[in-house]
Design an enzyme around this catalytic site. Structure first.
Site, PDB file in Angstrom:
ATOM      1  N   CYS B  80     -11.310 -20.151  11.921  1.00 58.31           N
ATOM      2  CA  CYS B  80     -12.383 -20.773  12.724  1.00 58.31           C
ATOM      3  C   CYS B  80     -13.735 -20.547  12.047  1.00 58.31           C
ATOM      4  O   CYS B  80     -13.921 -20.957  10.907  1.00 58.31           O
ATOM      5  CB  CYS B  80     -12.345 -20.261  14.163  1.00 58.31           C
ATOM      6  SG  CYS B  80     -13.300 -21.313  15.289  1.00 58.31           S
ATOM      7  N   HIS B 183      -7.165 -22.014  15.726  1.00 60.21           N
ATOM      8  CA  HIS B 183      -6.864 -20.592  15.929  1.00 60.21           C
ATOM      9  C   HIS B 183      -5.358 -20.349  15.891  1.00 60.21           C
ATOM     10  O   HIS B 183      -4.697 -20.502  16.913  1.00 60.21           O
ATOM     11  CB  HIS B 183      -7.388 -20.143  17.297  1.00 60.21           C
ATOM     12  CG  HIS B 183      -8.869 -20.042  17.372  1.00 60.21           C
ATOM     13  ND1 HIS B 183      -9.555 -18.920  16.974  1.00 60.21           N
ATOM     14  CD2 HIS B 183      -9.816 -20.925  17.781  1.00 60.21           C
ATOM     15  CE1 HIS B 183     -10.849 -19.106  17.144  1.00 60.21           C
ATOM     16  NE2 HIS B 183     -11.037 -20.324  17.627  1.00 60.21           N
ATOM     17  N   GLU B 185      -3.810 -17.592  15.914  1.00 58.21           N
ATOM     18  CA  GLU B 185      -3.480 -16.476  16.818  1.00 58.21           C
ATOM     19  C   GLU B 185      -3.381 -16.934  18.266  1.00 58.21           C
ATOM     20  O   GLU B 185      -2.934 -16.197  19.133  1.00 58.21           O
ATOM     21  CB  GLU B 185      -4.521 -15.358  16.664  1.00 58.21           C
ATOM     22  CG  GLU B 185      -5.879 -15.575  17.339  1.00 58.21           C
ATOM     23  CD  GLU B 185      -6.804 -16.547  16.590  1.00 58.21           C
ATOM     24  OE1 GLU B 185      -6.351 -17.154  15.596  1.00 58.21           O
ATOM     25  OE2 GLU B 185      -7.968 -16.709  17.018  1.00 58.21           O
TER      26      GLU B 185
END
Lengths: 247, 203
Positions: B80, B183, B185
């Site tokens: 990001c 993202h 994650e």
């Protein structure tokens, strides 16, 4: 193409997860559905009356964040920079603010300048009274005399990145989303709009995605949380040409 | 050991949770010695390009990162805002330079007509071939949340494209340097597979 989101909103009172009705705790839940692969985003809101048991809410965030690989938005009682750092440390990916937009504009601007607009969701909690929408802060306790249009101008001024519009009187009513309200908000802003309040069954989602242009819809009804149930509705939405994330 | 660079602006806890889920040793740090000892580096980030670069400077981490990444060729992944820092500068503040490891700049979504000014939600990445995509389909959904996007000016660096009004490069690479705008994650199984490829494989 960006897809429409299905978002779970979880409300906590003193660290305990409840479903709410007209913003009051209504029915107690457990949070064993957090690993659900089909959820697109999770919103955790602390609706406790005061901050004395805030630490129990922190524990709930931590517990959920550990095994949750979709974005977590945290809201309720956010009124300082330190608080935001703390929430990020616990696992918050974004924050939801409401009251401070009306009481501390400078702080909101400081937050959006530092963490970016995309980090901050602004809440508009509306109550339909005599065919007029009244806006409330402090989780439905205090009315602010501002129109929805002016409220959205305030959002723009504060560089807020997304709107969560909630219908207070539909909260927990299970009678469907307020498409008129949600469309009105969507038409008057160029930031994404997600809507909450009234979801009673999956047909309400199909109806709301067909009749309003919102970017995401939220539910805090436990019956929506099972893996199978979410999978089924996403398949149905895809068949109806509503673009959602298939897997 | 994977070092997560803490420059003060990011959802560091979420990145740690995902790496821990993959059973890899991970440490969050703002210290040069720790970054030097790591096997791979992750630079996450949520927020302002300017403040993140200022913090890296204040923490005296820029020389260490340059040495570890450009000289020692340690694998690095920017996520990001972290991927935007890898480029020359951002439209957000032209006076502030990025790390400049890859020739490119960061631009704001403008004139995107009917679409909201923030690109937030799940969108598709159409990928090229690279070891970082092992076990991933040709097209997969990831979670995006940004109003600025990377524009890569070097040839052959684009690895993944996403369409938001226009097409933009959402995943890129130059030698040992990877950048990803969404993202991983927070992108469920496809994100976890992507991170697994970065932390566990020889790339």
């Amino acid at each position: 193409m960006i897809s429409k989101r299905i978002i779970i909103v979880l409300t906590f009172q003193d660290g305990v997860l409840f479903r709410t009705k007209q913003f009051h705790p209504d029915y107690r839940y457990t949070d064993n559905f957090v690993g659900n692969k089909d959820v697109d985003e999770i919103v955790l809101i602390d609706v406790s009356k005061n901050k004395s048991n805030r630490v129990l809410f922190y524990k709930a965030i931590q517990r959920i964040a550990k095994s949750c690989f979709v974005p977590i938005v945290v809201g309720g009682h956010i009124n300082s920079f330190d608080e935001i750092n703390k929430l990020q440390d616990l696992g918050a990916d974004r924050i939801l603010v409401n009251s401070i937009i009306h009481t501390n504009e400078k702080l909101v601007l400081k937050i959006t300048n530092y963490f970016g607009s995309q980090f901050v969701i602004g809440g508009i909690d509306c109550f339909l009274d005599n065919e007029k929408y009244k806006i409330f802060i402090n989780h439905g306790k205090t009315q602010v005399k501002i129109s929805i249009k002016d409220c959205l101008k305030q959002f723009k001024k504060c560089k807020i990145g997304e709107v969560l519009v909630q219908s207070i009187e539909r909260d927990g009513s299970l009678r469907g989303f307020d498409n008129k309200l949600n469309n009105f908000v969507k038409k008057n802003t160029n930031i994404p709009v997600i809507a909450c309040g009234g979801a009673g069954n999956w047909d309400h989602f199909i109806d709301a995605f067909k009749r309003s242009k919102v970017d995401g819809l939220c539910t805090n009804n436990i019956y929506h949380y099972s893996e199978k149930s979410l999978r089924l509705i996403k398949n149905t939405l895809l068949k109806k040409k509503i673009h959602v994330r298939p897997e | 050991m994977i070092a997560i660079v803490n420059h003060g602006l990011g959802n560091f806890r979420s990145v740690i949770s995902a790496i821990e889920y993959l059973n890899k040793d991970v440490v969050i740090t703002n210290k040069s010695e720790v970054i030097k000892k790591s096997s791979k580096i992750i630079i996450p980030g949520v927020g302002s390009f300017k403040y993140a670069m200022q913090n890296l400077k204040k923490l005296n981490l820029i020389d260490t990162l340059n040495e570890q990444v450009l000289v020692k060729k340690k694998p690095v992944l920017g996520i990001c805002l972290g991927c935007q820092l890898l480029l020359n500068y951002s439209e957000e503040n032209k006076n502030i330079k990025g790390l400049g490891w890859i020739n490119g700049e960061v631009k704001k979504f403008k004139n995107i007509k009917k679409l909201p000014s923030t690109h937030v939600g799940w969108n598709e990445v159409l990928r090229e071939n690279d070891p970082i995509f092992k076990n991933l389909p040709k097209k997969f959904f990831m979670y995006f949340n940004h109003s600025y996007f990377p524009v890569i000016k070097e040839k052959n660096c684009g690895l993944g494209n996403t369409i938001y009004s226009n097409k933009f490069v959402s995943i890129f690479k130059k030698e040992n340097i990877y950048g990803i705008q969404p993202h991983p994650e927070k992108s469920q199984k496809f994100g976890i597979i992507f991170l697994e490829n970065f932390v566990k494989n020889d790339i």
